[in-house]
Each structure stands twice: as C-alpha cells, then as structure tokens.
Design an enzyme around this catalytic site. Sequence first.
Site, PDB file in Angstrom:
ATOM      1  N   CYS A 157       0.815  -1.225   0.000  1.00 17.59           N
ATOM      2  CA  CYS A 157       0.000   0.000   0.000  1.00 17.59           C
ATOM      3  C   CYS A 157       0.842   1.266   0.000  1.00 17.59           C
ATOM      4  CB  CYS A 157      -0.926   0.032   1.212  1.00 17.59           C
ATOM      5  SG  CYS A 157      -2.282  -1.115   1.037  1.00 17.59           S
TER       6      CYS A 157
HETATM    7  N1  CO8 Z   1     -20.616  -9.608   6.712  1.00 17.95           N
HETATM    8  C1  CO8 Z   1     -21.123  -9.829   7.954  1.00 17.95           C
HETATM    9  N2  CO8 Z   1     -20.359 -10.124   9.009  1.00 17.95           N
HETATM   10  C2  CO8 Z   1     -19.030 -10.212   8.838  1.00 17.95           C
HETATM   11  C3  CO8 Z   1     -18.440 -10.004   7.582  1.00 17.95           C
HETATM   12  C4  CO8 Z   1     -19.279  -9.705   6.487  1.00 17.95           C
HETATM   13  N3  CO8 Z   1     -18.800  -9.479   5.261  1.00 17.95           N
HETATM   14  N4  CO8 Z   1     -17.104 -10.139   7.686  1.00 17.95           N
HETATM   15  C5  CO8 Z   1     -16.855 -10.442   8.968  1.00 17.95           C
HETATM   16  N5  CO8 Z   1     -18.020 -10.490   9.675  1.00 17.95           N
HETATM   17  C6  CO8 Z   1     -18.192 -10.801  11.078  1.00 17.95           C
HETATM   18  C7  CO8 Z   1     -17.002 -11.562  11.636  1.00 17.95           C
HETATM   19  O1  CO8 Z   1     -17.108 -12.936  11.397  1.00 17.95           O
HETATM   20  C8  CO8 Z   1     -17.069 -11.211  13.090  1.00 17.95           C
HETATM   21  O2  CO8 Z   1     -18.037 -12.000  13.709  1.00 17.95           O
HETATM   22  P1  CO8 Z   1     -17.808 -12.530  15.216  1.00 17.95           P
HETATM   23  O3  CO8 Z   1     -17.756 -11.270  16.053  1.00 17.95           O
HETATM   24  O4  CO8 Z   1     -19.001 -13.379  15.436  1.00 17.95           O
HETATM   25  O5  CO8 Z   1     -16.510 -13.267  15.194  1.00 17.95           O
HETATM   26  C9  CO8 Z   1     -17.580  -9.774  13.083  1.00 17.95           C
HETATM   27  O6  CO8 Z   1     -18.245  -9.605  11.839  1.00 17.95           O
HETATM   28  C10 CO8 Z   1     -16.477  -8.753  13.240  1.00 17.95           C
HETATM   29  O7  CO8 Z   1     -15.418  -9.059  12.291  1.00 17.95           O
HETATM   30  P2  CO8 Z   1     -14.038  -8.321  12.302  1.00 17.95           P
HETATM   31  O8  CO8 Z   1     -13.487  -8.287  13.676  1.00 17.95           O
HETATM   32  O9  CO8 Z   1     -13.177  -8.922  11.224  1.00 17.95           O
HETATM   33  O10 CO8 Z   1     -14.513  -6.871  11.814  1.00 17.95           O
HETATM   34  P3  CO8 Z   1     -13.793  -5.484  11.969  1.00 17.95           P
HETATM   35  O11 CO8 Z   1     -14.710  -4.595  12.688  1.00 17.95           O
HETATM   36  O12 CO8 Z   1     -12.395  -5.611  12.443  1.00 17.95           O
HETATM   37  O13 CO8 Z   1     -13.741  -4.991  10.428  1.00 17.95           O
HETATM   38  C11 CO8 Z   1     -12.111  -4.745   8.678  1.00 17.95           C
HETATM   39  C12 CO8 Z   1     -12.999  -5.713   9.466  1.00 17.95           C
HETATM   40  C13 CO8 Z   1     -13.021  -3.834   7.872  1.00 17.95           C
HETATM   41  C14 CO8 Z   1     -11.236  -5.564   7.744  1.00 17.95           C
HETATM   42  C15 CO8 Z   1     -11.249  -3.892   9.632  1.00 17.95           C
HETATM   43  O14 CO8 Z   1     -10.625  -4.720  10.582  1.00 17.95           O
HETATM   44  C16 CO8 Z   1     -10.180  -3.100   8.915  1.00 17.95           C
HETATM   45  O15 CO8 Z   1     -10.429  -2.336   8.006  1.00 17.95           O
HETATM   46  N6  CO8 Z   1      -8.912  -3.210   9.375  1.00 17.95           N
HETATM   47  C17 CO8 Z   1      -7.796  -2.500   8.777  1.00 17.95           C
HETATM   48  C18 CO8 Z   1      -7.322  -3.294   7.625  1.00 17.95           C
HETATM   49  C19 CO8 Z   1      -6.252  -2.595   6.822  1.00 17.95           C
HETATM   50  O16 CO8 Z   1      -6.126  -1.404   6.783  1.00 17.95           O
HETATM   51  N7  CO8 Z   1      -5.478  -3.404   6.147  1.00 17.95           N
HETATM   52  C20 CO8 Z   1      -4.426  -2.921   5.364  1.00 17.95           C
HETATM   53  C21 CO8 Z   1      -4.820  -2.884   3.951  1.00 17.95           C
HETATM   54  S1  CO8 Z   1      -4.063  -4.010   2.952  1.00 17.95           S
HETATM   55  C22 CO8 Z   1      -2.496  -3.445   2.547  1.00 17.95           C
HETATM   56  O17 CO8 Z   1      -1.995  -2.551   3.115  1.00 17.95           O
HETATM   57  C23 CO8 Z   1      -1.665  -4.128   1.546  1.00 17.95           C
HETATM   58  C24 CO8 Z   1      -2.390  -5.036   0.684  1.00 17.95           C
HETATM   59  C25 CO8 Z   1      -2.352  -4.515  -0.682  1.00 17.95           C
HETATM   60  C26 CO8 Z   1      -2.789  -5.467  -1.663  1.00 17.95           C
HETATM   61  C27 CO8 Z   1      -4.187  -5.270  -2.099  1.00 17.95           C
HETATM   62  C28 CO8 Z   1      -4.591  -6.297  -3.082  1.00 17.95           C
HETATM   63  C29 CO8 Z   1      -5.767  -7.128  -2.688  1.00 17.95           C
END
Ligand code: CO8
Length: 373
Positions: A157
Amino acid sequence: MHRALIRGTGVFTPEGRISNDELVASFNEYVRRENERNADAIAAGSVKALSASSVEFIEKASGIRSRYVMDRAGVLDPDRMAPSLPERPEDALSIQAEMSVKAAREALANAGTAASDIDLVIVACSNTQRPYPAIAIEVQHALAIQDAYAYDMNVACSSATFGLQNAVDAIRSGSARRVLMVNPEICSGHLDFRDRDCHFIFGDVCTAVVIERADTSDRGGWEILSSRLRTAFSNNIRNDAGFLDRWDGSKPGARNKLFHQEGRKVFKEVCPLVAAQILEHLDEARVPVADIQRFWLHQANLQMNELIARRVLGRDPSREEAPVVLDEYANTSSAGSVIAFHKHHQDLEKGATGVLCSFGAGYSIGSVVLRRV
Ligand code: CO8
C-alpha cells in the site's frame, strides 16, 4: 539541491462498478449453494455452514459502499467469484501497462508535459503481473519515451509514497528531470471473493503522477517539501504468491497464497504508528500541524482515517480536511491517497500545505509534505 514538484496527476477508473448490494447478493448466493451442496455434512457436524455477508456490516466496519473492478462479470458470477483476465499474447500491451498508459496520459496532460520529455518511469504497486520485463519499461515503450530508464517497485500500500521518494531522490541527485510514477492496482486479482472477512475490501484503479524539477517550467504545482518513510516487519497482512509456488507442493493460487490479514490487529497497531509518523515528520520539517489544510490519507477504512486525523489534529477532522474516496473506490492499495489528492486539491490556493500519507503491509508508512506553489 534541486526542488521537486508534482506537476500533474491522472486516474484511470475501470468501467465495472460493483455496489455492496450486488457484491453481497452474489456472495450470499454462493453461500446458499455451498450450504445446500454440503447439507448432509453440515447436519452431521463435519462441515461448518458458511455465514452470509451483509451490506450493513460492510458499511459500518469499513465505510466502503462500492468498488471498481477490471472484470465485473467474473467477480459477480457465483460460480466463479474471481475476475476473468485472460493472458495476452507477448506482443500485445499487458493489462497493467494498458491501465498505466491511460492514467499516465491524463497526468501528462494535466502537467503540460510531453511524454517524450520524461526521463524516468516508475511503476509502483502491490502486485505486478510478472517479474520481467518490467511493466515500467513496457509503459516507457508504449508512450514512445526515448533516452530514459524505468523500473518496477513494490512496497504494497505504500508503493506510491515510496515511489514519490524515489522520484524526488532521482531529481535531487540529477539522474532525472521529469519522472512519471504510476500505480496500476488490480487488487481484485489477489482477493478471495469467497472469503466473507475480506471479499468487500478492495477495488481496482490506476493512478499516475508527474514529478519534475522545479526549473523545468513555470507552471507551478505541488512542491514536495519533505518525505519520510518507515517500515516495521509484521505478518498481519500477507500475500504469499511468488515464483517458488511451483516448488513448495501447494497449488498456485491456493487460498493461503491470496491476500489475508488480521484486520483488527492491523487497525490497532497501524493507527498509532501513522499518527506518530505524521507528527514526527511535521516536527522534523518544521511545519506546524495547524498549517496543514489537507490530509490525503491511504484509503483502507473510514474509521482508521478519522482516528489518525483526530490524533494528529487533536480534534475531529472535517471531510474537507481529510477527504474520503474509499466509499466509492474501496481500498485500492497504493493508489488510494493519490486518488484523494487528484480529486481534492484544486480548491486549495497557492501557499496551501497538505500531507499525503500511505500505510499498509510490511508494515510500511510513507508521508509526504506538499505545498502549492
Ligand atoms: N458480513 C457480515 N459479518 C461479517 C463479515 C461480512 N462481510 N465479515 C466479517 N463479519 C463478522 C465476523 O465474522 C465477526 O463476527 P464474530 O464477532 O461473530 O466473530 C464480526 O463480523 C467482526 O469481524 P471483524 O473483527 O473482522 O470486523 P472489523 O470490525 O475488524 O472490520 C475490517 C474488518 C473492515 C477488515 C477492519 O478490521 C479493517 O479495516 N482493518 C484495517 C485493515 C487494513 O487497513 N489493512 C491494510 C490494507 S491491505 C495493505 O496494506 C496491503 C495489501 C495490498 C494489496 C491489495 C490487493 C488485494
């Protein structure tokens, strides 16, 4: 030492746009079919039923409402759930070079620069479709740029900010006068659209930036006052696809070779690192925080951006101060902060100062202090 300016930027946006409603409908249809196919095993307890995705979760957790992709039909087909991007013959322009040329032409037009005047081309992005010949050299060739050099680089990124630093270094040292830095991101190519945790995160796009020595023209632009790069190793965001895939016994393209992350950990660890980086950088550059009129931040998650801007400013940022494009584009890896800059800088007057900042896998962070001149 030569001063370096951003003279112009360009964005190529793919035609295929996918709303959260469409993405979730396709995903949930896939889940329905899989659960139906595995009904007996699920009833016997040997297979876990897949859970549905939801638009409400996606919008609340990330702020993402849609994304653009290079192949909408393939991504939305519940039987496929992956883009169809056929390999092209060796004598045809590659898909990443094609995106790059489109974004580059816009950036060159906005910069008022002829392609033939470019003397360095950098393609900087999270994934290049092949190791060599460099996509950058193909772009150089496609734009008929002579007497120049070109190379690819990848810092996930942060590829664009690290690419900007390389452009500035080349200009300051005298090895280049005019640099084209391009970010063709086909994130859909390494995203598992069957994984509920991440199927909504990414989109495709290409951005381009023309960086020039200040004395090449009197058109003005955004002077790169200072840049600061930092990395710290983390396994929390990984893509393990690579040239050794054939030799490790697992199937190329297998799930563990695609993008995977510990999203919560990334969120928690990266936000403080980025806020500290921006504050330390501004302090080093002797630019007071109060002078910063705009933050063009990496576009991964709306709450992340709000938190970082709040930590830096000591108060809530306005949407004008920290513009958002991830609602429309999703996370486009290195291109996100450049799209934000491209779409949200025209209103600022000469003398205005802003910070462009990326953060992501590595971890890697790059911040660039810009002033309109
Ligand atoms: N729909 C419904 N429920 C869901 C879904 C969904 N799609 N996905 C997950 N859930 C559920 C989970 O199972 C979980 O349930 P439970 O509590 O029962 O276990 C609950 O929702 C909460 O899940 P999370 O804890 O995973 O949810 P978050 O609130 O943490 O949100 C995010 C997830 C949006 C991914 C968030 O954590 C986030 O944005 N984090 C930062 C990520 C980030 O910035 N990453 C860096 C980017 S990547 C990068 O830098 C390099 C890669 C470049 C390459 C790109 C090519 C692909």
